[in-house]
Write a protein that holds these residues in place. Structure first.
Motif, PDB file in Angstrom:
ATOM      1  N   MET A   1       0.839  -1.164   0.000  1.00  0.00           N
ATOM      2  CA  MET A   1       0.000   0.000   0.000  1.00  0.00           C
ATOM      3  C   MET A   1       0.892   1.238   0.000  1.00  0.00           C
ATOM      4  O   MET A   1       1.903   1.284   0.691  1.00  0.00           O
ATOM      5  N   THR A   2       0.498   2.244  -0.747  1.00  0.00           N
ATOM      6  CA  THR A   2       1.310   3.450  -0.833  1.00  0.00           C
ATOM      7  C   THR A   2       1.176   4.269   0.449  1.00  0.00           C
ATOM      8  O   THR A   2       0.208   4.134   1.203  1.00  0.00           O
ATOM      9  N   LEU A   3       2.153   5.147   0.670  1.00  0.00           N
ATOM     10  CA  LEU A   3       2.162   5.978   1.868  1.00  0.00           C
ATOM     11  C   LEU A   3       0.935   6.882   1.963  1.00  0.00           C
ATOM     12  O   LEU A   3       0.305   6.944   3.024  1.00  0.00           O
ATOM     13  N   PRO A   4       0.532   7.578   0.882  1.00  0.00           N
ATOM     14  CA  PRO A   4      -0.669   8.416   0.996  1.00  0.00           C
ATOM     15  C   PRO A   4      -1.923   7.621   1.366  1.00  0.00           C
ATOM     16  O   PRO A   4      -2.746   8.088   2.162  1.00  0.00           O
ATOM     17  N   LYS A   5      -2.072   6.417   0.813  1.00  0.00           N
ATOM     18  CA  LYS A   5      -3.231   5.590   1.169  1.00  0.00           C
ATOM     19  C   LYS A   5      -3.180   5.175   2.630  1.00  0.00           C
ATOM     20  O   LYS A   5      -4.205   5.146   3.315  1.00  0.00           O
ATOM     21  N   VAL A  10      -5.217   6.087   8.259  1.00  0.00           N
ATOM     22  CA  VAL A  10      -5.001   6.562   9.626  1.00  0.00           C
ATOM     23  C   VAL A  10      -5.954   7.722   9.926  1.00  0.00           C
ATOM     24  O   VAL A  10      -6.566   7.782  11.001  1.00  0.00           O
ATOM     25  N   ALA A  11      -6.098   8.642   8.973  1.00  0.00           N
ATOM     26  CA  ALA A  11      -6.997   9.783   9.164  1.00  0.00           C
ATOM     27  C   ALA A  11      -8.444   9.313   9.327  1.00  0.00           C
ATOM     28  O   ALA A  11      -9.173   9.814  10.198  1.00  0.00           O
ATOM     29  N   LEU A  12      -8.861   8.361   8.511  1.00  0.00           N
ATOM     30  CA  LEU A  12     -10.222   7.835   8.622  1.00  0.00           C
ATOM     31  C   LEU A  12     -10.438   7.115   9.951  1.00  0.00           C
ATOM     32  O   LEU A  12     -11.486   7.287  10.602  1.00  0.00           O
ATOM     33  N   ALA A  13      -9.478   6.335  10.373  1.00  0.00           N
ATOM     34  CA  ALA A  13      -9.583   5.630  11.654  1.00  0.00           C
ATOM     35  C   ALA A  13      -9.642   6.628  12.809  1.00  0.00           C
ATOM     36  O   ALA A  13     -10.427   6.454  13.752  1.00  0.00           O
ATOM     37  N   VAL A  39      -9.377  17.989  19.828  1.00  0.00           N
ATOM     38  CA  VAL A  39      -8.148  18.332  19.097  1.00  0.00           C
ATOM     39  C   VAL A  39      -6.979  17.524  19.650  1.00  0.00           C
ATOM     40  O   VAL A  39      -6.202  16.932  18.885  1.00  0.00           O
ATOM     41  N   PHE A  40      -6.853  17.485  20.986  1.00  0.00           N
ATOM     42  CA  PHE A  40      -5.773  16.718  21.614  1.00  0.00           C
ATOM     43  C   PHE A  40      -5.841  15.247  21.208  1.00  0.00           C
ATOM     44  O   PHE A  40      -4.849  14.655  20.785  1.00  0.00           O
ATOM     45  N   ALA A  41      -7.033  14.654  21.323  1.00  0.00           N
ATOM     46  CA  ALA A  41      -7.203  13.245  20.972  1.00  0.00           C
ATOM     47  C   ALA A  41      -6.929  13.006  19.491  1.00  0.00           C
ATOM     48  O   ALA A  41      -6.288  12.019  19.124  1.00  0.00           O
ATOM     49  N   GLY A  42      -7.393  13.914  18.643  1.00  0.00           N
ATOM     50  CA  GLY A  42      -7.175  13.770  17.202  1.00  0.00           C
ATOM     51  C   GLY A  42      -5.707  13.821  16.841  1.00  0.00           C
ATOM     52  O   GLY A  42      -5.210  12.991  16.064  1.00  0.00           O
ATOM     53  N   LEU A  44      -3.183  13.251  18.869  1.00  0.00           N
ATOM     54  CA  LEU A  44      -2.520  12.093  19.467  1.00  0.00           C
ATOM     55  C   LEU A  44      -2.774  10.817  18.660  1.00  0.00           C
ATOM     56  O   LEU A  44      -1.844  10.069  18.341  1.00  0.00           O
ATOM     57  N   LEU A  45      -4.021  10.564  18.292  1.00  0.00           N
ATOM     58  CA  LEU A  45      -4.354   9.350  17.532  1.00  0.00           C
ATOM     59  C   LEU A  45      -3.750   9.389  16.124  1.00  0.00           C
ATOM     60  O   LEU A  45      -3.167   8.400  15.663  1.00  0.00           O
ATOM     61  N   PHE A  46      -3.901  10.519  15.434  1.00  0.00           N
ATOM     62  CA  PHE A  46      -3.360  10.620  14.079  1.00  0.00           C
ATOM     63  C   PHE A  46      -1.832  10.545  14.104  1.00  0.00           C
ATOM     64  O   PHE A  46      -1.224   9.870  13.271  1.00  0.00           O
ATOM     65  N   GLY A  47      -1.216  11.222  15.083  1.00  0.00           N
ATOM     66  CA  GLY A  47       0.248  11.183  15.190  1.00  0.00           C
ATOM     67  C   GLY A  47       0.759   9.787  15.482  1.00  0.00           C
ATOM     68  O   GLY A  47       1.754   9.337  14.907  1.00  0.00           O
ATOM     69  N   THR A  48       0.059   9.072  16.359  1.00  0.00           N
ATOM     70  CA  THR A  48       0.447   7.700  16.692  1.00  0.00           C
ATOM     71  C   THR A  48       0.313   6.786  15.479  1.00  0.00           C
ATOM     72  O   THR A  48       1.218   6.000  15.177  1.00  0.00           O
TER      73      THR A  48
END
Length: 191
Positions: A1-5, A10-13, A39-42, A44-48
């Protein structure tokens, strides 16, 4: 899978996970999140998730990918628990700020090791030992005074909970050690 996908997934999850507290707020008074909480949770989750995607794709080994997942989850749980309730006493206890050193140790070690399995193992074990040392300092050396003093904190509960967190870092280190023994190969993929 490509990096953008992968990053899109991750963004959708992240968005789907943030829907849980948003929906819960509609049905119960027990869940009260502010905009800054989302915002904090978003972040943190997206960064992780993004960290996992970027690091796990470096090596072509299932054990390595599992080790990355455990290490990244350990960092996520540490930050989330520390922000929500604190790891030593309440979230207002200044000793909790010391725990930010654990992911710093893990990330610094990982970068210095260039994300190679054996070096990552050492970084995760160092993070685990840092976690234990910080817990000892927070409980036995640096005792806050004034409003931050919390006489109701039970040392056994804190030791057990923090022992579990330190063990998660150690499990990641053990998995990286296994990945180095199985002969991981560098995964040269261009997005």
């Amino acid at each position: 899978m490509t990096l953008p996908k992968s990053i899109l997934r991750v963004a959708l999850a992240t968005g789907l996970l943030l829907l849980i507290p948003l929906l819960a707020m509609q049905f119960t008074q027990e869940v009260v999140w502010t905009f800054s909480d989302f915002v904090f949770a978003g972040v943190l989750l997206f960064g992780t998730g993004t960290a996992y995607v970027l690091i796990a794709r470096k090596w072509n080994n299932t054990t390595y990918k599992l080790a990355v997942g455990v290490g990244v989850a350990a960092g996520l749980l540490l930050v989330w628990a520390n922000a929500a309730v604190g790891l030593v006493g309440s979230e207002d206890n200044p000793a909790n700020l010391l725990y930010l050193g654990v992911p710093v140790v893990a990330l610094t070690g990982a970068i210095m090791a260039r994300f190679r399995p054996l070096g990552m193992s050492n970084a995760m074990f160092a993070a685990s030992l840092t976690y234990v040392a910080i817990t000892a300092i927070a409980l036995f050396v640096w005792t806050p005074t004034g409003a931050a003093a919390e006489p109701q904190v039970h040392s056994v509960n804190v030791l057990v909970a923090n022992g579990v967190f330190a063990a998660i870092w150690a499990v990641s280190g053990w998995l990286f050690r296994r990945a180095s023994a199985t002969g991981s190969t560098l995964h040269q993929q261009v997005a």
